[in-house]
Design a protein around this motif. Structure first.
Motif: not given
Length: 87
Positions: A75-76, A79, A82
């Protein structure tokens, strides 16, 4: 792994690399979520049924914590990607 120069936005080839890594991490994340859910199910089953060796239950718990940690790392990274691709 290709090392990207951190700029405000990825451009050209870097954007292609970022998008390919985003897709890879998305696919990896989907499989991790399945593993997490199945692990939670098995872990709860083992805890509810005292017929299993305590060490087996403990090891399952450790495996679950490892999967949770991997999900957080993915997830990190997603991010960051993105932000680089700005969408």
């Amino acid at each position: 792994m290709v090392r990207l120069i951190m700029t405000e936005k990825a451009d050209g080839l870097n954007l292609e690399i970022v998008m390919a890594e985003r897709k890879f991490l998305h696919d990896l994340s989907n499989q991790l979520v399945v593993a997490q859910g199945m692990g939670n199910f098995v872990n709860k089953f083992l805890q509810d049924n005292n017929s299993m060796d305590e060490k087996v239950v403990e090891r399952m718990g450790k495996a679950q914590k490892a999967v949770d940690c991997i999900i957080t790392l993915v997830k990190e990274r997603r991010a960051v990607l993105h932000e680089l691709s700005d969408d």
